[in-house]
Write a protein that holds these residues in place. Structure first.
Motif, PDB file in Angstrom:
ATOM      1  N   THR A  95       0.850  -1.186   0.000  1.00 41.37           N
ATOM      2  CA  THR A  95       0.000   0.000   0.000  1.00 41.37           C
ATOM      3  C   THR A  95       0.886   1.236   0.000  1.00 41.37           C
ATOM      4  N   GLU A  96       0.251   2.403  -0.036  1.00 37.83           N
ATOM      5  CA  GLU A  96       1.027   3.646   0.009  1.00 37.83           C
ATOM      6  C   GLU A  96       1.724   3.838   1.355  1.00 37.83           C
ATOM      7  N   ARG A  97       1.359   3.040   2.364  1.00 37.63           N
ATOM      8  CA  ARG A  97       2.002   3.128   3.670  1.00 37.63           C
ATOM      9  C   ARG A  97       3.163   2.163   3.833  1.00 37.63           C
ATOM     10  N   SER A  98       3.395   1.308   2.857  1.00 37.61           N
ATOM     11  CA  SER A  98       4.406   0.261   2.994  1.00 37.61           C
ATOM     12  C   SER A  98       5.818   0.843   3.054  1.00 37.61           C
ATOM     13  N   ARG A  99       6.608   0.292   3.971  1.00 34.27           N
ATOM     14  CA  ARG A  99       8.035   0.607   4.068  1.00 34.27           C
ATOM     15  C   ARG A  99       8.746  -0.727   4.250  1.00 34.27           C
ATOM     16  N   VAL A 100       9.385  -1.185   3.172  1.00 32.62           N
ATOM     17  CA  VAL A 100       9.958  -2.522   3.129  1.00 32.62           C
ATOM     18  C   VAL A 100      11.477  -2.413   3.180  1.00 32.62           C
ATOM     19  N   ALA A 101      12.105  -3.181   4.071  1.00 32.20           N
ATOM     20  CA  ALA A 101      13.561  -3.051   4.221  1.00 32.20           C
ATOM     21  C   ALA A 101      14.166  -4.316   4.815  1.00 32.20           C
ATOM     22  N   MET A 102      15.446  -4.483   4.497  1.00 35.26           N
ATOM     23  CA  MET A 102      16.299  -5.470   5.165  1.00 35.26           C
ATOM     24  C   MET A 102      17.419  -4.676   5.839  1.00 35.26           C
ATOM     25  N   PRO A 103      17.219  -4.223   7.080  1.00 33.98           N
ATOM     26  CA  PRO A 103      18.145  -3.275   7.706  1.00 33.98           C
ATOM     27  C   PRO A 103      19.232  -3.908   8.572  1.00 33.98           C
ATOM     28  N   GLU A 104      19.567  -5.173   8.316  1.00 41.07           N
ATOM     29  CA  GLU A 104      20.402  -5.925   9.254  1.00 41.07           C
ATOM     30  C   GLU A 104      21.804  -5.372   9.451  1.00 41.07           C
ATOM     31  N   THR A 105      22.413  -4.778   8.419  1.00 43.95           N
ATOM     32  CA  THR A 105      23.791  -4.297   8.594  1.00 43.95           C
ATOM     33  C   THR A 105      23.887  -3.222   9.670  1.00 43.95           C
ATOM     34  N   GLY A 106      22.776  -2.579  10.000  1.00 40.21           N
ATOM     35  CA  GLY A 106      22.772  -1.551  11.032  1.00 40.21           C
ATOM     36  C   GLY A 106      22.774  -2.102  12.437  1.00 40.21           C
ATOM     37  N   ILE A 107      22.537  -3.427  12.598  1.00 45.16           N
ATOM     38  CA  ILE A 107      22.607  -4.029  13.930  1.00 45.16           C
ATOM     39  C   ILE A 107      23.715  -5.082  14.000  1.00 45.16           C
ATOM     40  N   GLY A 108      24.685  -5.006  13.088  1.00 45.65           N
ATOM     41  CA  GLY A 108      25.787  -5.958  13.127  1.00 45.65           C
ATOM     42  C   GLY A 108      25.396  -7.348  12.663  1.00 45.65           C
ATOM     43  N   PHE A 109      24.426  -7.426  11.768  1.00 41.01           N
ATOM     44  CA  PHE A 109      23.922  -8.704  11.290  1.00 41.01           C
ATOM     45  C   PHE A 109      23.953  -8.690   9.762  1.00 41.01           C
ATOM     46  N   VAL A 110      23.371  -9.702   9.134  1.00 41.76           N
ATOM     47  CA  VAL A 110      23.398  -9.872   7.684  1.00 41.76           C
ATOM     48  C   VAL A 110      21.978 -10.212   7.232  1.00 41.76           C
ATOM     49  N   PRO A 111      21.517  -9.708   6.081  1.00 45.58           N
ATOM     50  CA  PRO A 111      20.182 -10.065   5.609  1.00 45.58           C
ATOM     51  C   PRO A 111      19.964 -11.571   5.612  1.00 45.58           C
ATOM     52  N   ASP A 112      18.851 -11.986   6.209  1.00 43.53           N
ATOM     53  CA  ASP A 112      18.554 -13.412   6.327  1.00 43.53           C
ATOM     54  C   ASP A 112      17.114 -13.660   5.887  1.00 43.53           C
ATOM     55  N   VAL A 113      16.457 -14.671   6.415  1.00 43.22           N
ATOM     56  CA  VAL A 113      15.080 -15.066   6.064  1.00 43.22           C
ATOM     57  C   VAL A 113      14.860 -15.144   4.550  1.00 43.22           C
TER      58      VAL A 113
ATOM     59  N   ALA B 119      27.334 -15.256  13.181  1.00 47.73           N
ATOM     60  CA  ALA B 119      27.200 -13.887  13.695  1.00 47.73           C
ATOM     61  C   ALA B 119      26.968 -13.855  15.197  1.00 47.73           C
ATOM     62  N   LEU B 120      26.441 -14.936  15.756  1.00 49.85           N
ATOM     63  CA  LEU B 120      26.221 -14.986  17.199  1.00 49.85           C
ATOM     64  C   LEU B 120      27.531 -14.880  17.973  1.00 49.85           C
ATOM     65  N   ALA B 121      28.626 -15.275  17.328  1.00 50.30           N
ATOM     66  CA  ALA B 121      29.933 -15.203  17.980  1.00 50.30           C
ATOM     67  C   ALA B 121      30.653 -13.896  17.699  1.00 50.30           C
ATOM     68  N   SER B 122      30.025 -13.008  16.940  1.00 54.81           N
ATOM     69  CA  SER B 122      30.629 -11.717  16.619  1.00 54.81           C
ATOM     70  C   SER B 122      30.208 -10.669  17.640  1.00 54.81           C
ATOM     71  N   PRO B 123      31.114  -9.810  18.084  1.00 57.46           N
ATOM     72  CA  PRO B 123      30.716  -8.772  19.037  1.00 57.46           C
ATOM     73  C   PRO B 123      29.742  -7.756  18.449  1.00 57.46           C
TER      74      PRO B 123
END
Length: 350
Positions: free
Chosen positions: A133-151, A299-303
């Motif tokens: 919809t016009e309200r949709s905001r779709v993102a894979m923001p994982e690099t901002g929390i020290g992670f990698v796009p998954d799922v 990634a669980l072992a990464s600080p």
């Protein structure tokens, strides 16, 4: 005191020929936890073999969005308290659910209204009918929390036109309806004011007929106008060269993208780029999910994972202290270890 039905984290109901999955943690923008994944998987198992259920409809409770992602606060707590195996078990079942959705034999209608990020993309964008919809905001923001796009995100993002997916993966940028359609993350646009009618119609109408009645042209996106610099800059072989090209492109938006990237976890950025490039060569979503499971467990072992979640959602100071702190300090060995077999086994998808 036992929770009432309305307090369940996923509400299940039948309306005519449609089975409804309603993510029901609105105060957390319906962030996914392990219990929710199990409920959804069990419902799909039951509805697949129920002749009275012709389609499955996924929505989110509340006004803010379908799903803001996985419950990363719980992941932070698991890592900090030595219970990382619990997060690995969550991902194991979550990724199996993503694969299940992708091959579900009945129409799976994902209503991607509002915020749809991370794990929210996983339970929606693998579906057969994906509505924005016009309200949709779709993102894979994982690099901002020290992670990698998954799922299955690296699968989806490597199948976008040109290098649009690489841009979205490294920057973590959110896109609206038009760009979600351009990138193949969604199929149809329905104005939010018509969603109640659309969803109600699915009780007695074939999904394809309801889509024809309610879907319309989406507002124009922004990414198509930037394809030239995106495709050129993100085709580089390293994150450092991508950043250099972005800075040198002469386009204001490219320079802004470079600065956005440089604020992310250096390790996550390099692992993400490697994961995307490898995913392009893998033959199926199942194979990509297997790779993502190895990367996520590593990634669980990464600080950086615990630190990124701390900075974004625990302390909310928005000033993560990445380790290593810059791209030059992330070695090839640091990246390679994320792709090695994990002690947590495999998903059994390939």
């Amino acid at each position: 005191m036992n929770a009432t039905a309305d307090e369940a984290p996923v509400l299940l109901r039948r309306e005519g020929r449609a089975g409804h999955l309603v993510l029901n943690r609105p105060r957390a923008i319906n962030a996914l936890n392990h219990a929710m994944v199990r409920i959804m998987a069990d419902a799909l198992d039951a509805w697949e073999h129920d002749a009275a259920v012709a389609a499955v409809v996924l929505t989110g409770a509340g006004e803010r969005g379908l799903c803001a992602g996985g419950d990363i606060r719980s992941i932070h707590d698991d890592v900090r308290t030595g219970r990382a195996a619990a997060s690995a078990a969550f991902w194991h079942d979550e990724y199996l659910l993503n694969a299940r959705i992708a091959c579900f034999p009945k129409p799976y209608v994902a209503v991607m209204d509002g915020i749809v990020m991370g794990g929210g993309v996983g339970v929606s964008a693998h579906g057969g009918v994906r509505v924005v919809t016009e309200r949709s905001r779709v993102a894979m923001p994982e690099t901002g929390i020290g992670f990698v796009p998954d799922v299955g995100g690296t699968y989806l993002l490597t199948r976008t036109p040109g290098e649009l997916g690489t841009h979205l993966a490294l920057t973590g940028s959110a896109v609206g309806a038009g760009d979600a359609l351009l990138c193949g993350l969604a199929d149809h646009f329905v104005p939010s004011e018509r969603l109640p009618e659309f969803i109600a119609a699915l009780a007695g109408t074939e999904v394809a007929d309801a889509v024809r009645e309610f879907a319309t042209t989406a507002p124009a996106g922004e990414m198509a106008a930037h394809r030239e610099w995106i495709d050129d800059c993100y085709a580089a072989d390293s994150v450092e060269e991508i950043v250099d090209r972005l800075h040198a492109s002469g386009d204001r938006h490219a320079k802004e993208a470079a600065e956005t990237i440089l604020a992310k976890s250096p390790t996550s950025l390099k692992v993400t780029l490697a994961a995307l490039r490898r995913a392009r060569e893998l033959p199926s979503l199942g194979a990509v999910l297997e790779q993502e499971y190895r990367v996520s467990c590593a990634a669980l072992a990464s600080p950086d994972l615990a630190e990124g979640i701390r900075a974004q959602v625990v302390d909310k100071d928005r000033t993560p202290r990445w380790s290593p702190a810059d791209l030059a300090q992330v070695t090839e060995a640091d990246v390679a270890r994320h792709f090695e077999p994990t002690a947590n086994g495999s998903l059994g998808l390939v």
